[in-house]
Design an enzyme around this catalytic site. Sequence first.
Site, PDB file in Angstrom:
ATOM      1  N   CYS A 137      -0.215  12.964 -22.990  1.00  0.00           N
ATOM      2  CA  CYS A 137      -1.522  13.471 -23.960  1.00  0.00           C
ATOM      3  C   CYS A 137      -0.589  14.168 -25.148  1.00  0.00           C
ATOM      4  O   CYS A 137      -0.223  15.283 -25.251  1.00  0.00           O
ATOM      5  CB  CYS A 137      -2.215  14.309 -23.340  1.00  0.00           C
ATOM      6  SG  CYS A 137      -3.607  15.212 -24.401  1.00  0.00           S
ATOM      7  N   CYS A 140      -2.337  17.151 -26.571  1.00  0.00           N
ATOM      8  CA  CYS A 140      -2.624  18.356 -25.383  1.00  0.00           C
ATOM      9  C   CYS A 140      -1.087  19.203 -25.733  1.00  0.00           C
ATOM     10  O   CYS A 140      -0.945  20.365 -25.637  1.00  0.00           O
ATOM     11  CB  CYS A 140      -2.559  18.087 -24.242  1.00  0.00           C
ATOM     12  SG  CYS A 140      -3.967  16.956 -23.894  1.00  0.00           S
ATOM     13  N   ASP A 141      -0.054  18.504 -25.468  1.00  0.00           N
ATOM     14  CA  ASP A 141       1.316  19.192 -25.533  1.00  0.00           C
ATOM     15  C   ASP A 141       2.102  18.809 -26.605  1.00  0.00           C
ATOM     16  O   ASP A 141       3.389  19.579 -26.437  1.00  0.00           O
ATOM     17  CB  ASP A 141       2.059  18.284 -24.321  1.00  0.00           C
ATOM     18  CG  ASP A 141       1.194  18.227 -23.080  1.00  0.00           C
ATOM     19  OD1 ASP A 141       0.642  19.351 -22.936  1.00  0.00           O
ATOM     20  OD2 ASP A 141       1.107  17.493 -22.265  1.00  0.00           O
TER      21      ASP A 141
END
Length: 315
Positions: A137, A140-141
């Site tokens: 992701c 997300c990261d």
Amino acid sequence: MSEQVRDAIVIGSGPAGYTAAIYLARAGYQPLVIAGAVTPGGQLVNTTEVENFPGFPQGVMGPDLMDQMREQAEHFGAEVEYDDVTAVDLSGPIKTVTTDGGEHYSARAILVTTGSNYRKLEVPGEREYGGRGVSYCATCDGFFFKDKPIVVVGGGDSAMTDADFLTRYGSSVTIIHRREGFRASKIMVERAKANSKINFILNTVVTQINGGPQGVESIDVKDTITGETRQLDANGVFIAIGHTPETGFLGGALDLDAEGYIVVDGASTRTSLPGVFAAGDAVDKIYRQAISAAGMGCRAALDAQDYLTELDAQA
């Protein structure tokens, strides 16, 4: 245990599930949506700007789009539970689903819209460094790899989108793809190629992910034509190589194809069992778009309505 026998239960959320719930709710069936415990709203909750969903000329954030769909379904009378279905009994006129929280729900019609999961590389180091450099992701990261070398593995739209997004953070972003050509749409490939921070290594596969106490440090790659191997520096490895349908919880209750996707009858959403319908990425292995999933969710709701209407007529 819920004693109420509902008209319809939607297992899963995302564009397919919420659209099905909107249609069923507007038809007066008050569906229960079991939306999932971890990522209700499906893959779009991990997406930044969605530019190709009709009605949003300036684009819309994925989580915002899913929130609006959910709110619309609830506005018309859908009920949403945030849990995961772990088992089903789909035989007979009344079907039962069991959730991870131990609840049992029964309904005359079931709609499966559970989508799919990220596919893994299945190479040494991938599992070991999950959450410590290996990610599925980008939104997300990506922040955790500011000014560090990043690798994106894949050749589809997701890989191109992830790479473009990750250039905001990484010192460099390298797309590694096993073939010369891409599955991604032409506009996405052109956009990636126009980004000076994105490099391409083609006809190449990742064979191992290496690291230490601080996380990923490098990857081993192999040229699929020459067989040559080498090592590349990387602190972030983002894997975007496709998906696996989320159908394991069915326990063989429905007919699946060789890849685990739910088999439906022709252009309908009818599955191998009466009163059970399926839509979205748990069925669709070709298009995988939010709008096509939403359209299929509409069709599943209409198929379910026809089924329920016929049951009522026979009563």
